[in-house]
Design an enzyme around this catalytic site. Structure first.
Site, PDB file in Angstrom:
ATOM      1  N   ASP A 312      42.127  39.283  36.297  1.00  0.00           N
ATOM      2  CA  ASP A 312      43.149  40.030  36.609  1.00  0.00           C
ATOM      3  C   ASP A 312      44.260  39.246  36.996  1.00  0.00           C
ATOM      4  OD1 ASP A 312      41.776  42.074  35.416  1.00  0.00           O
ATOM      5  OD2 ASP A 312      40.772  42.469  37.593  1.00  0.00           O
ATOM      6  N   SER A 313      45.413  38.990  36.305  1.00  0.00           N
ATOM      7  CA  SER A 313      46.659  38.587  36.853  1.00  0.00           C
ATOM      8  C   SER A 313      47.595  38.754  36.169  1.00  0.00           C
ATOM      9  CB  SER A 313      46.657  37.052  37.121  1.00  0.00           C
ATOM     10  OG  SER A 313      45.888  36.633  38.353  1.00  0.00           O
ATOM     11  N   ASN A 314      48.944  39.022  36.401  1.00  0.00           N
ATOM     12  CA  ASN A 314      50.151  39.373  35.755  1.00  0.00           C
ATOM     13  C   ASN A 314      51.396  38.367  36.124  1.00  0.00           C
ATOM     14  OD1 ASN A 314      48.685  41.755  34.899  1.00  0.00           O
ATOM     15  ND2 ASN A 314      49.429  42.782  36.687  1.00  0.00           N
TER      16      ASN A 314
END
Length: 857
Positions: A312-314
């Site tokens: 989970d990273s953006n």
């Protein structure tokens, strides 16, 4: 009301923190033992109360400085360092960081160096054993040995260590130690450049070390090779949005620049070749599974975030017609395990050689995420398969040897003694093969070849990134970046944007790298993907680049980078691209809204199919009201949404309805690795499969229970819907309007000590693992955006930057700067991310605290 309750709770926590700290240390919670006699006034914990006082303007004498340095703090605790030379800049950075995060830094290096038990006692021996086997400290020492003392990286590490040691010297003089040292009587050793490299290695392990081949081994033994390949394929089953769509070119392979630091050197001479019988001894499936069980048991002793699980990273960048009010924009929010104190320490750095601001990693010099006068960058994890496991051939007739490339080779042995507070020391011997350390000898002797164990010049690359002024300089700097493989997202003041993913992508001579490989030589690493061929994009015609841990390339990319198990299913990327494509963004405000978005794109594609499946069926009054609720829902996982509860419960039930009969028949041992094997954790490949089948293949054979011949997706959906309504009625009551998501789903930010009283929350929260504002790790999520940043470039050298993170600059629970930033982060608000020059200018009028650091007389 919920926001007001959170603010009241935060206020009470700040007021009572000193009392709570004394209580915790008095009775012992989590890894923190009881204080006992150290509670006495005049010693032990009492002097650490100084850490709760906010700094005041003063002049300080700091050994090692060659000139004067200035440090300022905003009212929120953000630090700025200015010095007349680079040496003094990094010395002051080390000193200031240690003033605020010494315990965190010491715990991180102890974790990586296998010395937690010296502080925490017997409970940490298993973790120390695993880390000493894996060999982070051995790699860090090799990296330091390869670093020229006079190089920029060598000078930065040496100066930073000097600054940390200046702080340690102060504490030895004042005895105002952080509480845990007064409690245990175990004080931090002097800081060295190797310690900084170990801290970096710990982060690399968190982002890069996986056990995927072991999980595949267990799945193949349970489900069989065919179903494992179908349900956990190399390429994802669903549609993806790679930021590098090609065209691709095969450019051969590059050799690894250095050998695995934790591999045995090949001897000049070796034992005679074995007999034919010994040489052809085969490994049974049971032996391989036993080895997998043993290694996975070892990972269970680690903190949750030391094996990469959550993808989970953006980060995204826009320019041209996609942006209003600027020439380019960068937004980044890396998602990690949340903690107090945070992973990050915000600081701006300025000297003749540097002018950069952003998030630093406590224990390391420089800025990891941020911007300088001309460029900005953020990171997400590529998640290529950086971990390979090897089945080593051993024999009782050749003790302390292994068979490789036609000959028996001696195992290299490394001996350790693990000091244990309150107990006897524990001896440990680590055996090394040419592939790397042996992680187990149970069942099948198995070693690991992990790219994080190969020395690399990451700090040198990062220092060059900190000073780069354009895409050419940025990408040139990243040629030296090896591990962890990362997507570096870029935007500059000339209006250019891009992504490049440097690092080691191991390629093997033969075999299936997603399973344990033969250790006799034929499946060794043959090289890595050349830098010119790694995933990248620059100024695409659509004016948008985005990465959310989705697979960065298409199925026709000519190199292996991992299986569907290693990458995010792509729903965050879908939502980000869907929000950015064909629209014009309003600078940082639009990106801030997208970073806080809790819209689930999977829900928006699946719920219409569920509604269709329910058409024409007989539903009771409650079920009809639930169906009506879903029909009017926009897919937003708001804490106040009852439809969000229905969706999430339905999807988990639907996944279980389809796959649990197969799991039960195969007796999949989910307890060995719940994160990757238990259906309750919704393994990514199965989620992708179910999405694809529901939308495009509703008669897939998987929808039929074992032995049945009538597969049917709508029937499975109807059964799951009925179970969902029954389940939520039992959990939340008879009225579906009361089934709000916040009653099921919460967030918390735990303390590094493990003491609940020193953490934040849990409080009702929105989001799920697939929303841009991701909330992973169960119904009480402690995993999410660890830092949010937006940088809008309006012209040459002109930018507006904002950032926030869930914590505070101080690690002391009694400090007003311990968790003061959390309410802003929770509500999606930001603070200015100021450069040193901006802080110097603005701080004069706002009354910032200022330190003047002068050389020791």
């Amino acid at each position: 009301m919920a926001a007001r309750l959170r603010r009241v709770a935060a206020c009470l926590t700040a007021t009572l923190s000193a009392t709570l700290l004394m209580f915790v240390l008095g009775v012992g919670i989590g890894p923190v033992p009881a204080l006992g006699r150290a509670l006495a006034p005049g010693g032990g914990v009492w002097p650490s109360a100084a850490g709760a006082r906010l700094p005041h303007s003063q002049a300080l004498r700091i050994p090692g400085l060659t000139g004067t340095a200035e440090v300022s703090f905003t009212s929120s605790g953000m630090a700025s360092v200015q010095a007349s030379n680079d040496h003094d800049l990094f010395l002051a950075q080390g000193y200031v960081t240690a003033r605020n995060r010494l315990t965190q830094m010491d715990l991180e290096r102890r974790l990586g160096e296998g010395r937690l038990a010296q502080l925490q006692g017997s409970s940490a021996v298993a973790s120390d054993t695993f880390e000493l086997r894996l060999g982070l400290e051995r790699t860090a020492r090799a990296e330091w040995a390869a670093t020229a003392p006079g190089s920029p990286a060598g000078q930065a590490l040496t100066a930073y260590a000097q600054g940390v040691n200046d702080r340690l010297a102060e504490l030895h003089s004042t005895h105002e130690w952080p509480a845990i040292y007064g409690l245990t009587g175990v004080h931090p050793a002097r800081w060295t450049p190797v310690d900084s490299m170990v801290v970096q290695e710990v982060l690399t392990q968190q982002l890069d070390f996986t056990t995927a081949p072991l999980d595949y081994s267990i799945l193949q033994k349970s489900l069989g090779a065919a179903d494992t390949a179908r349900w956990f394929p190399v390429q994802p089953a669903n549609a993806q949005q790679p930021y590098d769509p090609g065209p691709y070119h095969y450019l051969g392979t590059d050799p690894l620049a250095a050998a695995n630091a934790n591999a045995a050197a090949v001897p000049a001479t070796s034992s005679a070749a074995p007999t034919t019988a010994a040489a052809t001894t085969s490994t049974t499936t049971a032996d391989a599974a036993a080895a997998a069980v043993s290694i996975l048991s070892g990972t269970a002793s680690l903190p949750d975030d030391l094996r990469h699980i959550h993808p989970d990273s953006n980060a995204w960048a826009v320019n041209g017609s996609a942006l209003r009010g600027g020439v380019s924009l960068l937004a980044g929010d890396p998602h990690l395990q949340l903690s107090l104190p945070s992973y990050w320490y915000e600081v701006s750095l300025r000297s003749p050689g540097f002018d950069v601001t952003g998030a630093s990693l406590p224990g390391m010099p420089a800025i990891l995420l941020g911007h300088n006068a001309h460029i900005s960058w953020s990171l997400t994890d590529v998640q290529n398969q950086s971990t390979l496991f090897y089945k080593e051939r051993t024999s009782s007739s050749h003790p302390d040897e292994y068979f490789w490339r036609g000959a028996w080779r001696p195992l290299q042995k490394v001996h350790y003694t693990i000091p244990v507070r309150g107990a006897s020391s524990v001896p440990l011997t680590v055996n090394l093969t040419v592939h790397g350390p042996i992680m187990t000898e149970k069942g099948q002797t198995t070693s690991v070849d992990w790219m994080g164990d190969i020395p690399s010049a990451d700090l040198s690359a990062l220092l060059s990134v900190n000073t780069a002024s354009d895409w050419g300089g940025f990408t040139k700097a990243l040629r030296e970046w090896r591990a962890p493989t990362q997507n570096f997202v870029y935007a500059d003041d000339q209006g250019h944007i891009g992504i490049i993913a440097p690092g080691y992508y191991p390629l093997v001579r033969s075999g299936k790298p997603w399973l344990p490989l033969s250790g006799t030589g034929e499946s060794d690493i043959s090289g890595t993907i050349p830098f010119a061929a790694v995933p990248k994009t620059y100024d695409p015609p659509g004016h948008v680049v985005a990465t959310a841990n989705q697979r960065p390339v298409g199925a026709n990319y000519p190199y292996y980078i991992g299986t569907s198990q290693g990458f995010d299913p792509g729903y965050r990327a879908d939502e980000i691209y869907g929000s950015l494509d064909g629209t014009t963004q309003d600078g940082s405000s639009g990106s801030a809204a997208l970073q806080s978005s809790v819209t689930d794109s999977l829900a928006r594609s699946i719920v219409p199919r569920l509604l269709s499946a329910l058409d024409g069926t007989s539903l009771d009054a409650r079920s009809r009201s639930v169906r009506t609720m879903l029909a009017g829902w926009n897919g937003s996982m708001d804490a106040s949404s009852p439809a969000a509860s229905v969706w999430w419960t339905f999807w988990g039930t639907y996944l279980s309805t389809v796959f649990q009969p197969w799991w039960d028949e195969a007796k999949v041992p989910v307890s060995l690795d719940p994160w990757n094997l238990d259906l309750g954790h919704a393994p990514g490949p199965l989620v992708e499969d179910l999405e694809q089948w529901t939308l495009h293949d509703p008669t897939n054979a998987a929808f039929a229970s074992p032995g049945s011949t009538t597969p049917n997706a709508p029937a499975a959906m109807r059964a799951a819907f009925t179970k969902t309504v029954d389940s939520l009625t039992k959990q939340l009551g008879n009225d579906p309007a009361d089934w709000t998501w916040g009653r099921l789903h919460q967030r918390k930010i735990p303390s590094l000590t493990g003491a609940a009283a020193l953490g934040y929350g849990p409080f009702p929260a929105g989001g799920d693992p697939w929303t841009p504002n991701a909330a992973d790790d169960g119904m009480v999520s402690d995993f999410g955006p660890s830092w949010r940043m937006t940088v809008t470039w309006t012209g040459p050298g002109q930018s507006t930057a904002k950032a926030i993170y869930p914590g505070g600059q101080s690690e002391d629970p009694a400090s007003p700067w311990y968790q003061n930033l959390i309410p802003l982060w929770w509500d999606g608000r930001y603070l200015p991310l100021r450069t040193a020059a901006e802080q110097s200018r603005d701080g004069t009028s706002s009354g910032d605290v200022r330190w003047t650091l002068r050389p020791e007389r």
